[in-house]
Motif scaffolding. Structure first.
Motif, mmCIF file in Angstrom:
data_model
loop_
_atom_site.group_PDB
_atom_site.id
_atom_site.type_symbol
_atom_site.label_atom_id
_atom_site.label_comp_id
_atom_site.label_asym_id
_atom_site.label_seq_id
_atom_site.Cartn_x
_atom_site.Cartn_y
_atom_site.Cartn_z
ATOM 1 N N UNK A 26 79.020 16.379 53.601
ATOM 2 C CA UNK A 26 79.018 17.479 54.561
ATOM 3 C C UNK A 26 79.037 18.833 53.876
ATOM 4 N N UNK A 27 78.364 19.803 54.512
ATOM 5 C CA UNK A 27 78.361 21.160 53.966
ATOM 6 C C UNK A 27 79.713 21.842 54.137
ATOM 7 N N UNK A 28 80.634 21.217 54.900
ATOM 8 C CA UNK A 28 82.002 21.734 54.945
ATOM 9 C C UNK A 28 82.613 21.713 53.549
ATOM 10 N N UNK A 29 82.107 20.830 52.683
ATOM 11 C CA UNK A 29 82.545 20.808 51.290
ATOM 12 C C UNK A 29 82.253 22.136 50.614
ATOM 13 N N UNK A 30 81.029 22.655 50.831
ATOM 14 C CA UNK A 30 80.671 23.945 50.257
ATOM 15 C C UNK A 30 81.448 25.078 50.877
ATOM 16 N N UNK A 31 81.604 25.024 52.210
ATOM 17 C CA UNK A 31 82.292 26.091 52.938
ATOM 18 C C UNK A 31 83.767 26.180 52.565
ATOM 19 N N UNK A 32 84.432 25.030 52.405
ATOM 20 C CA UNK A 32 85.891 25.024 52.258
ATOM 21 C C UNK A 32 86.385 24.653 50.866
ATOM 22 N N UNK A 33 85.561 24.020 50.045
ATOM 23 C CA UNK A 33 86.044 23.565 48.737
ATOM 24 C C UNK A 33 85.358 24.242 47.561
ATOM 25 N N UNK A 34 84.189 24.806 47.765
ATOM 26 C CA UNK A 34 83.385 25.241 46.623
ATOM 27 C C UNK A 34 83.115 26.743 46.627
ATOM 28 N N UNK A 35 82.077 27.176 47.337
ATOM 29 C CA UNK A 35 81.675 28.582 47.264
ATOM 30 C C UNK A 35 82.042 29.390 48.497
ATOM 31 N N UNK A 52 84.360 30.763 52.087
ATOM 32 C CA UNK A 52 85.475 31.709 52.246
ATOM 33 C C UNK A 52 86.801 31.098 52.657
ATOM 34 N N UNK A 53 86.863 29.765 52.868
ATOM 35 C CA UNK A 53 88.133 29.175 53.306
ATOM 36 C C UNK A 53 88.510 27.978 52.445
ATOM 37 N N UNK A 54 89.776 27.608 52.512
ATOM 38 C CA UNK A 54 90.246 26.325 52.006
ATOM 39 C C UNK A 54 91.463 25.919 52.811
ATOM 40 N N UNK A 55 91.997 24.745 52.504
ATOM 41 C CA UNK A 55 93.083 24.176 53.297
ATOM 42 C C UNK A 55 94.357 24.050 52.481
ATOM 43 N N UNK A 56 95.478 24.121 53.212
ATOM 44 C CA UNK A 56 96.782 23.940 52.580
ATOM 45 C C UNK A 56 97.745 23.397 53.628
ATOM 46 N N UNK A 57 98.783 22.725 53.173
ATOM 47 C CA UNK A 57 99.809 22.265 54.102
ATOM 48 C C UNK A 57 100.021 20.775 54.038
#
Length: 402
Positions: A97-106, A108-113
């Protein structure tokens, strides 16, 4: 079709042209009217307040009957959307999924918690997003990846050639709906298996069957991270191998942020915020199995040869670690080997590049306008060292020396 009431007084040559164009519009999927839809997303579940960047999500229908609905995330640059580069980002896998690029790679967001029942992972802002200097379209491709889906059989088997064609159809329709970006410098980017797809899409835009269709695109080059050039059959076992050989911990094996993304993307509130078509897919999975994908290409090297002869800019970055801990999926030595095989002279020989006074990796530039960069301490994708990868990208995209 054109109504006879509107054609009675037209010049015969004009009428003939319009009729021919009308037939072409109906027969050629690249020209057919597109049933796209997009929405502005101002907030996301898991993030407090309004988003500090411009996010658009949407679908673009491709295929003869637009039976394939491709989902995308579009983030405008923080700087100047009118002049900054525009990038189409294709995530590898294939079928990741391109959510990988959006959230893990290039992105503006990532996840925590912590994962707690009834709660969502916290969405954080990535201070090293590539969107500081460029607008990026993150596309779920091939169909069946991420939130992209088919209106026909859920067991549709995609492949390399179809992925290339759907990329081209998507671009044509997306630009039709976003004409304000036509003059922006345009790049295609991706990592891992998309290294097989990106060079072909770039070449089709420049000289293939669709060159006349894409003559309006201000194509400037392409960007690849740890790209596949010749596919490897053992890729599914490498992370498991690394874990068993004690190269990564159990805790790291069980997270990579992927579990947080899984719970976030499968939440009903999140899907509503992203405007996901209800009932279009079941479970969101970061990387789907490859049993529904045809591996049709044997090598991307000839396409690099062709693109190199045209002199367009290209950035090939590869991540590696000291102390013997290498990216085992696409080792940087393999990438460097095929670049050298292009047989272009070196214009800036092998040297370190720096972040402040620390060595960030090594780089070499060639006469075909290709820059090869390694990132010290990295892994297979930019998610492992986002700051360092962001610095490489920023210096390259604005024309600074690494």
């Amino acid at each position: 079709m054109i109504s006879p009431l509107t054609t009675n007084h037209l010049d015969p040559m004009v009428l003939s042209f319009r009729l021919s164009l009308s037939i072409l519009l109906h027969l050629h999927p690249l020209f057919s009217a597109s049933a796209y839809a997009h929405w502005t997303v101002n907030s996301l579940p898991g993030f407090s307040g309004d988003l500090p960047f411009s996010l658009e999500t949407g679908y673009v229908g491709v295929g003869d009957r637009e039976e394939f609905q491709l989902f995308y995330y579009f983030v405008k640059t923080y700087s100047n959307p009118k002049t900054d580069p525009l990038i189409l980002w294709l995530t590898g896998g294939p079928r990741c999924s391109s959510l990988s690029g959006l959230a893990f790679e290039s992105g503006p967001i990532n996840f925590e918690g912590e994962l707690k029942e009834g709660s969502l992972p916290q969405v954080l802002i990535n201070p090293y997003s590539w969107t500081q200097n460029s607008s990026i379209i993150y596309l779920d491709l091939p169909v069946g990846t991420g939130f992209s889906y088919t209106k026909t059989s859920q067991d549709h088997k995609s492949g390399d050639h179809e992925q290339v064609q759907h990329s081209l159809q998507f671009l044509k329709k997306w630009f039709d709906d976003h004409p304000e970006f036509i003059s922006n410098p345009f790049y295609i980017a991706g990592n891992s298996y998309s290294g097989m797809i990106v060079p072909i899409v770039a070449l089709q835009i420049l000289e293939g069957t669709y060159k006349h269709i894409f003559s309006f695109i201000n194509f400037q080059g392409y960007i690849l991270g740890n790209p596949f050039t010749i596919p490897h059959a053992s890729e599914n076992f490498r992370i498991l191998f690394a874990r068993n050989m004690a190269l990564i911990s159990d805790e790291l094996y069980e997270q990579y942020d992927a579990i947080l993304a899984y719970y976030w993307a499968n939440n009903d509130q999140v899907r509503k915020a992203l405007h996901i078509h209800e009932g279009s897919i079941g479970e969101w999975i970061r990387c789907r199995g490859k049993e529904y994908y045809n591996f049709e290409l044997t090598s991307a090297f000839p396409y690099h040869v062709n693109l190199s002869s045209k002199g367009y800019r290209s950035l090939i970055y590869s991540c590696f670690e000291y102390s013997g801990d290498h990216d085992m999926v696409v080792p940087h030595m393999e990438t460097h080997a095929w670049i050298k095989a292009l047989n272009y002279s070196v214009v800036d020989d092998w040297r370190p590049w720096f972040i402040d006074d620390e060595v960030g990796g090594y780089t070499r530039s060639f006469a075909n306008n290709m820059t090869f960069v390694t990132v010290k301490g990295g892994g297979h994708t930019p998610e492992y060292l986002r700051e360092e990868s962001s610095i490489v990208f920023k210096r390259w995209i604005i024309g600074e020396s690494l």
